[in-house]
Structure formats: structure tokens, C-alpha cells
Write a protein that holds these residues in place. Structure first.
Motif, PDB file in Angstrom:
ATOM      1  N   ALA A 247       0.918  -1.154   0.127  1.00 54.57           N
ATOM      2  CA  ALA A 247      -0.035   0.102   0.054  1.00 54.57           C
ATOM      3  C   ALA A 247       0.914   1.129   0.023  1.00 54.57           C
ATOM      4  N   ILE A 248       1.902   1.429   0.523  1.00 49.76           N
ATOM      5  CA  ILE A 248       2.903   2.595   0.702  1.00 49.76           C
ATOM      6  C   ILE A 248       3.439   2.576  -0.452  1.00 49.76           C
ATOM      7  N   ARG A 249       3.785   1.646  -1.286  1.00 47.45           N
ATOM      8  CA  ARG A 249       4.074   1.878  -2.769  1.00 47.45           C
ATOM      9  C   ARG A 249       3.151   2.260  -3.667  1.00 47.45           C
ATOM     10  N   THR A 250       2.214   1.998  -3.808  1.00 50.64           N
ATOM     11  CA  THR A 250       1.022   2.089  -4.574  1.00 50.64           C
ATOM     12  C   THR A 250       0.458   3.665  -4.125  1.00 50.64           C
ATOM     13  N   PHE A 251       0.556   3.733  -2.944  1.00 52.03           N
ATOM     14  CA  PHE A 251       0.061   5.244  -2.664  1.00 52.03           C
ATOM     15  C   PHE A 251       1.154   6.547  -3.036  1.00 52.03           C
ATOM     16  N   THR A 252       2.382   5.889  -2.697  1.00 52.41           N
ATOM     17  CA  THR A 252       3.620   6.703  -3.116  1.00 52.41           C
ATOM     18  C   THR A 252       3.415   6.963  -4.787  1.00 52.41           C
ATOM     19  N   TYR A 253       3.054   5.884  -5.485  1.00 47.41           N
ATOM     20  CA  TYR A 253       3.285   5.992  -6.989  1.00 47.41           C
ATOM     21  C   TYR A 253       2.128   6.956  -7.198  1.00 47.41           C
ATOM     22  N   ALA A 254       0.811   6.764  -6.601  1.00 46.85           N
ATOM     23  CA  ALA A 254      -0.226   7.716  -6.971  1.00 46.85           C
ATOM     24  C   ALA A 254      -0.112   9.091  -6.827  1.00 46.85           C
ATOM     25  N   LEU A 255       0.527   9.359  -5.360  1.00 47.76           N
ATOM     26  CA  LEU A 255       0.775  10.707  -4.781  1.00 47.76           C
ATOM     27  C   LEU A 255       1.685  11.362  -5.810  1.00 47.76           C
ATOM     28  N   LYS A 256       2.601  10.735  -6.414  1.00 46.95           N
ATOM     29  CA  LYS A 256       3.669  11.500  -7.188  1.00 46.95           C
ATOM     30  C   LYS A 256       3.117  11.656  -8.652  1.00 46.95           C
ATOM     31  N   ALA A 257       2.347  10.720  -9.167  1.00 46.44           N
ATOM     32  CA  ALA A 257       1.655  10.780 -10.318  1.00 46.44           C
ATOM     33  C   ALA A 257       0.685  11.915 -10.378  1.00 46.44           C
ATOM     34  N   GLU A 258      -0.179  11.852  -9.387  1.00 53.59           N
ATOM     35  CA  GLU A 258      -1.110  12.916  -9.374  1.00 53.59           C
ATOM     36  C   GLU A 258      -0.624  14.297  -9.427  1.00 53.59           C
ATOM     37  N   GLU A 259       0.487  14.693  -8.752  1.00 54.66           N
ATOM     38  CA  GLU A 259       1.002  16.126  -8.921  1.00 54.66           C
ATOM     39  C   GLU A 259       1.506  16.090 -10.335  1.00 54.66           C
ATOM     40  N   VAL A 260       2.113  15.449 -11.062  1.00 50.06           N
ATOM     41  CA  VAL A 260       2.272  15.608 -12.558  1.00 50.06           C
ATOM     42  C   VAL A 260       0.855  15.856 -13.038  1.00 50.06           C
ATOM     43  N   HIS A 261       0.099  15.005 -12.973  1.00 45.15           N
ATOM     44  CA  HIS A 261      -1.248  15.224 -13.690  1.00 45.15           C
ATOM     45  C   HIS A 261      -1.845  16.414 -13.483  1.00 45.15           C
ATOM     46  N   ALA A 262      -1.816  16.912 -12.137  1.00 44.91           N
ATOM     47  CA  ALA A 262      -2.241  18.512 -11.686  1.00 44.91           C
ATOM     48  C   ALA A 262      -1.497  19.517 -12.807  1.00 44.91           C
TER      49      ALA A 262
ATOM     50  N   ILE B  93       2.718  10.483 -16.395  1.00 45.64           N
ATOM     51  CA  ILE B  93       2.226  10.778 -17.764  1.00 45.64           C
ATOM     52  C   ILE B  93       3.587  11.882 -17.974  1.00 45.64           C
ATOM     53  N   GLU B  94       3.823  11.700 -19.114  1.00 45.00           N
ATOM     54  CA  GLU B  94       5.169  12.642 -19.735  1.00 45.00           C
ATOM     55  C   GLU B  94       4.881  13.151 -21.177  1.00 45.00           C
ATOM     56  N   LYS B  95       5.361  13.955 -21.423  1.00 44.04           N
ATOM     57  CA  LYS B  95       5.251  14.593 -22.746  1.00 44.04           C
ATOM     58  C   LYS B  95       6.211  14.155 -23.814  1.00 44.04           C
ATOM     59  N   ALA B  96       6.972  13.691 -23.342  1.00 47.10           N
ATOM     60  CA  ALA B  96       8.198  12.959 -24.084  1.00 47.10           C
ATOM     61  C   ALA B  96       8.621  11.616 -23.466  1.00 47.10           C
ATOM     62  N   VAL B  97       8.865  10.609 -24.375  1.00 48.25           N
ATOM     63  CA  VAL B  97       9.186   9.208 -23.847  1.00 48.25           C
ATOM     64  C   VAL B  97      10.477   9.471 -22.920  1.00 48.25           C
ATOM     65  N   PRO B  98      10.607   9.163 -21.729  1.00 47.46           N
ATOM     66  CA  PRO B  98      11.787   9.288 -20.880  1.00 47.46           C
ATOM     67  C   PRO B  98      12.600   7.899 -21.161  1.00 47.46           C
ATOM     68  N   GLU B  99      13.984   8.159 -20.677  1.00 49.74           N
ATOM     69  CA  GLU B  99      14.970   6.954 -20.758  1.00 49.74           C
ATOM     70  C   GLU B  99      13.910   6.017 -19.644  1.00 49.74           C
ATOM     71  N   LYS B 100      13.736   6.333 -18.480  1.00 49.53           N
ATOM     72  CA  LYS B 100      13.122   5.653 -17.591  1.00 49.53           C
ATOM     73  C   LYS B 100      12.090   6.362 -16.783  1.00 49.53           C
ATOM     74  N   CYS B 101      11.076   5.869 -16.234  1.00 46.09           N
ATOM     75  CA  CYS B 101      10.174   6.483 -15.375  1.00 46.09           C
ATOM     76  C   CYS B 101      10.655   7.110 -14.115  1.00 46.09           C
ATOM     77  N   PHE B 102      10.388   8.461 -13.879  1.00 39.30           N
ATOM     78  CA  PHE B 102      11.217   8.823 -12.825  1.00 39.30           C
ATOM     79  C   PHE B 102      10.540   8.717 -11.484  1.00 39.30           C
ATOM     80  N   ILE B 103       9.356   7.899 -11.533  1.00 41.28           N
ATOM     81  CA  ILE B 103       8.583   7.575 -10.233  1.00 41.28           C
ATOM     82  C   ILE B 103       8.921   5.974  -9.982  1.00 41.28           C
ATOM     83  N   CYS B 104       8.900   5.141 -10.816  1.00 36.23           N
ATOM     84  CA  CYS B 104       8.877   3.720 -10.719  1.00 36.23           C
ATOM     85  C   CYS B 104      10.164   3.295 -11.391  1.00 36.23           C
ATOM     86  N   GLY B 105      10.793   3.823 -12.306  1.00 34.04           N
ATOM     87  CA  GLY B 105      11.744   3.278 -12.886  1.00 34.04           C
ATOM     88  C   GLY B 105      11.590   2.188 -14.081  1.00 34.04           C
ATOM     89  N   VAL B 106      10.327   2.073 -14.412  1.00 41.90           N
ATOM     90  CA  VAL B 106      10.020   1.202 -15.592  1.00 41.90           C
ATOM     91  C   VAL B 106      10.861   2.079 -16.923  1.00 41.90           C
TER      92      VAL B 106
END
Length: 164
Positions: free
Chosen positions: A101-116, A143-156
Motif C-alpha cells: 500500500a505504501i508503494r501504490t500510494f506513493t506512486y499515485a501521489l507522485k503521479a497525481e502531482e504530475v497530472h495536476a 504521464i510525460e510529454k516525451a518518452v523518458p529513458e525511464k520513469c522518474f517515479i517507478c523506474g520502468v
């Protein structure tokens, strides 16, 4: 809308149909993983049907406004999620030691800031005719506006991102 109870019912129906859509998509993913393709197809069809219902309820409730108003609403919702909702959820998960839950909430929190931020940018550039592409991380929802080398949130790896 003067019919208060009807408006409440429309919004309750919208919430229920929206949740059913997401639930059925999760069920479809599980059915596919188990090789149950017929069940997966039924879950996906039902999920789309629930989306149709949800959209109509939301429309009839008068909740779909101009694009600028909709973007402002989206900024508000995403901001609430990353500033208030997910920090509270994270605190409880940390207190209970629930690592997933810590991981999924952390991912969502960081992603929601990007979405805003992206909604704010879209609002500021609403009349621009230049086409923009968005790239979704399939793991954390970044969500990014260009393809990153890797996701800054989860590293994918960036090649896993989905183009919109």
C-alpha cells in the motif's frame, strides 16, 4: 437542477457505474492472465457498458462544463489527491507497515502531482493548435510529454510507456 434527490441519485449512480467499470477491467486482466478469454471479453464488454451509463448520468447531472472549467476541476481534484488524500493514506499505511500500500500510494501521489501540472499547462495553452502527445507509464500512472529513458517515479523503462 432543482430535483435535489434526483441529482444525488445521478451522482451516486455515476460513482457506482464508474467503480464497476474499473473493477470489471481488473477482473478482465485477471481472467486473461488465467487464460479465461471468454470471461475476460465479457468483463471488458460490461466495463464499457458501465462507462456508457456513468457518462450519461454525469451528463444528465449537468457536471460536464466547458473544457476550461473541466480542466480547472481536474486541477482541483488532482491537487487534492496529492496534497491531502494520498498523504493521509500513506501515513496510515506506514503506521500499519503495509509495504504494498505504501508503494501504490506513493506512486499515485507522485503521479497525481504530475497530472495536476499537466492539466494546468493544458488550461494555459487551451487555444494552442500545436498537437501534443502524452506518454503513460503502465506501472505507476506517470504521464510525460516525451518518452523518458525511464520513469522518474517507478523506474520502468521508457519503451514501456503508452502513447496518447
Amino acid at each position: 437542477m432543482e430535483n435535489k434527490k434526483t441529482l444525488e441519485n445521478l451522482m451516486a449512480a455515476f460513482a457506482g457505474e464508474s467503480q464497476a467499470n474499473r473493477k470489471y477491467l481488473a477482473y478482465a486482466k485477471k481472467a486473461e492472465a488465467e487464460g479465461k478469454t471468454n470471461a475476460a471479453k465479457l468483463f471488458r464488454a460490461a466495463a464499457d457498458a458501465e462507462t456508457l451509463h456513468a457518462h450519461k448520468h454525469f451528463e444528465v447531472a449537468g457536471k460536464i462544463k466547458s473544457t476550461a472549467e473541466n480542466l480547472e476541476d481536474a486541477v482541483g481534484g488532482e491537487t487534492y489527491e496529492y496534497k491531502s488524500m494520498y498523504p493521509e493514506f500513506l501515513k496510515a499505511a506506514e503506521e500499519e507497515g503495509h509495504q504494498e500500500a505504501i508503494r501504490t500510494f506513493t506512486y499515485a501521489l507522485k503521479a497525481e502531482e504530475v497530472h495536476a501540472r499537466l492539466y494546468e499547462e493544458a488550461l494555459a495553452n487551451l487555444d494552442s493548435t500545436e498537437e501534443v502527445f502524452y506518454y503513460l507509464c503502465p506501472v505507476c500512472g506517470n504521464i510525460e510529454k516525451a518518452v523518458p529513458e525511464k520513469c522518474f517515479i517507478c523506474g520502468v523503462p521508457g519503451e514501456k510507456f503508452i502513447k496518447y
